[in-house]
Enzyme design. Sequence first.
Site, PDB file in Angstrom:
ATOM      1  N   ASP A 168       0.663  -1.280  -0.166  1.00 32.67           N
ATOM      2  CA  ASP A 168       0.349   0.154   0.106  1.00 32.67           C
ATOM      3  C   ASP A 168       1.046   1.146  -0.107  1.00 32.67           C
ATOM      4  O   ASP A 168       1.037   1.660   0.899  1.00 32.67           O
ATOM      5  CB  ASP A 168      -1.338   0.109   1.006  1.00 32.67           C
ATOM      6  CG  ASP A 168      -1.692   1.166   1.207  1.00 32.67           C
ATOM      7  OD1 ASP A 168      -2.658   1.305   0.266  1.00 32.67           O
ATOM      8  OD2 ASP A 168      -1.378   2.328   2.527  1.00 32.67           O
ATOM      9  N   GLU A 191      -2.373  -1.501  -5.830  1.00 30.93           N
ATOM     10  CA  GLU A 191      -3.295  -0.987  -6.515  1.00 30.93           C
ATOM     11  C   GLU A 191      -3.137  -0.270  -8.212  1.00 30.93           C
ATOM     12  O   GLU A 191      -1.568   0.107  -8.143  1.00 30.93           O
ATOM     13  CB  GLU A 191      -3.575  -0.152  -5.665  1.00 30.93           C
ATOM     14  CG  GLU A 191      -4.447  -0.906  -4.027  1.00 30.93           C
ATOM     15  CD  GLU A 191      -5.384   0.069  -3.171  1.00 30.93           C
ATOM     16  OE1 GLU A 191      -6.410   0.657  -2.901  1.00 30.93           O
ATOM     17  OE2 GLU A 191      -3.835   1.196  -2.909  1.00 30.93           O
ATOM     18  N   CYS A 216     -11.940  -4.831   6.333  1.00 34.65           N
ATOM     19  CA  CYS A 216     -11.368  -5.451   7.438  1.00 34.65           C
ATOM     20  C   CYS A 216     -10.614  -6.588   7.716  1.00 34.65           C
ATOM     21  O   CYS A 216     -11.313  -7.691   6.665  1.00 34.65           O
ATOM     22  CB  CYS A 216     -12.084  -5.913   9.051  1.00 34.65           C
ATOM     23  SG  CYS A 216     -11.295  -6.883  10.347  1.00 34.65           S
ATOM     24  N   CYS A 229     -12.070 -10.218   9.187  1.00 37.65           N
ATOM     25  CA  CYS A 229     -12.942 -10.948   9.409  1.00 37.65           C
ATOM     26  C   CYS A 229     -13.725 -10.142   8.011  1.00 37.65           C
ATOM     27  O   CYS A 229     -15.260 -10.866   7.625  1.00 37.65           O
ATOM     28  CB  CYS A 229     -14.377 -10.337  10.263  1.00 37.65           C
ATOM     29  SG  CYS A 229     -14.227  -8.722   9.801  1.00 37.65           S
ATOM     30  N   CYS A 237     -14.955  -6.792  15.567  1.00 36.12           N
ATOM     31  CA  CYS A 237     -14.291  -8.441  15.817  1.00 36.12           C
ATOM     32  C   CYS A 237     -13.727  -8.219  16.220  1.00 36.12           C
ATOM     33  O   CYS A 237     -13.258  -9.559  16.951  1.00 36.12           O
ATOM     34  CB  CYS A 237     -14.039  -8.787  14.296  1.00 36.12           C
ATOM     35  SG  CYS A 237     -12.646  -8.401  13.737  1.00 36.12           S
ATOM     36  N   ASP A 263      -2.555   1.842   6.720  1.00 31.81           N
ATOM     37  CA  ASP A 263      -1.988   1.021   5.652  1.00 31.81           C
ATOM     38  C   ASP A 263      -1.842  -0.140   5.817  1.00 31.81           C
ATOM     39  O   ASP A 263      -2.232  -1.133   4.469  1.00 31.81           O
ATOM     40  CB  ASP A 263      -0.730   1.866   5.327  1.00 31.81           C
ATOM     41  CG  ASP A 263      -0.981   3.552   5.800  1.00 31.81           C
ATOM     42  OD1 ASP A 263      -1.701   4.113   4.614  1.00 31.81           O
ATOM     43  OD2 ASP A 263       0.050   4.062   5.753  1.00 31.81           O
TER      44      ASP A 263
END
Length: 370
Positions: free
Chosen positions: A181, A265, A318, A321, A339, A346
Amino acid sequence: MKQRWTFRCYPTCEQEQTLVRTFGCARFVYNRFLAERTAAFRRGERMGYSQSSAALSKLKRDPDYLWLNEVSSVPTQQALRHLQAAFCNFFDKRTGYPSFRRKDGKQSAEYTRSAFKFEIGNQRLVLAKLGRIKVKWSRRVPVDPTTVTLIRKPSGRYFVSLVIDVQPAPLPVTGESVGIDFGISRLATLSNGERVANPKYSYRYQRQLKRQQQALARKTKGSNRYRRQKQRVARVHDKIANSRSDTAKKLAWSLVTRFDTIYVEDLNLRGMVKNHSLARSLSDAGIGQAIRTIETKAAMHGKSLVKIDRWFPSSKMCSACGCLRSSMPLSIRRWACDCGAAHDRDENAARNILAVGQAVTGRGASVSLH
């Protein structure tokens, strides 16, 4: 695969005078036919490379433009090819409309095989109407280059850039993958928890650049002192650009030696820099340059770089989860999921990039959005 190797060169005073004329002729041809093609475009007419080349041959026979024949014909012809490439990139929506070349900007002259001679044995480079050029070879060139480009930067330094065809050198397979990232506060955050600091070179050299620019403002424009001070300003910009390039290359080498597949990305950097609050910091970080360098190094050494969809909500999801938050302002750097998982923004995004990348390429478990 083709690579571009750049070396510092030191032309003699006589060669510098010839290069000034060569750069001027190449710049004149580029700007003249850019203006002619623009005028033809507005009239609804088509003027491509073949029409421009024929017009250039006719122009060289004009008594008022015989000075175009004083330099090698190859750089002026290559200027037309560069103009054609610029228009192709524009029509394919990869870049904006071609702009005119400036006299005080970076100057270049490209030579093809018919206009230079390179001796591999003693690493001698001879150019048409210039003779042998003194080059500081930082590494040995193993094959004949396909093209040679002489470059003069605004700082007054000369470089020679060779395009050569070399065989890729695969690195050992490690079986490891990583998601990255990219950001501003940290240049890169890896899915394994590693963090790469953003050097912020523009801020590091800000005071030095400010002093040189203030000194330039006190000089009389057009004077010799103004010209010399302008080169000093350009040298500070060179330091910033070289430092940023060095950081990108070291990061790329570190990644390709440790990981077989690198996931990033597909960022819309051109759109992101339109945000005036982030434009300077984004440009200083050099994220696009870092990604391109990693991509080049990966192809060179048998590794792969995979870009995931730019609209994937890597920061809002997340990684534990898969729960998706409705919003995630940039001011939130750490957050906790229902959760019970606590996330660094990041690092969580990097883990999600790795997971979705492996799912897309079939190298990992599927990723679901809740």
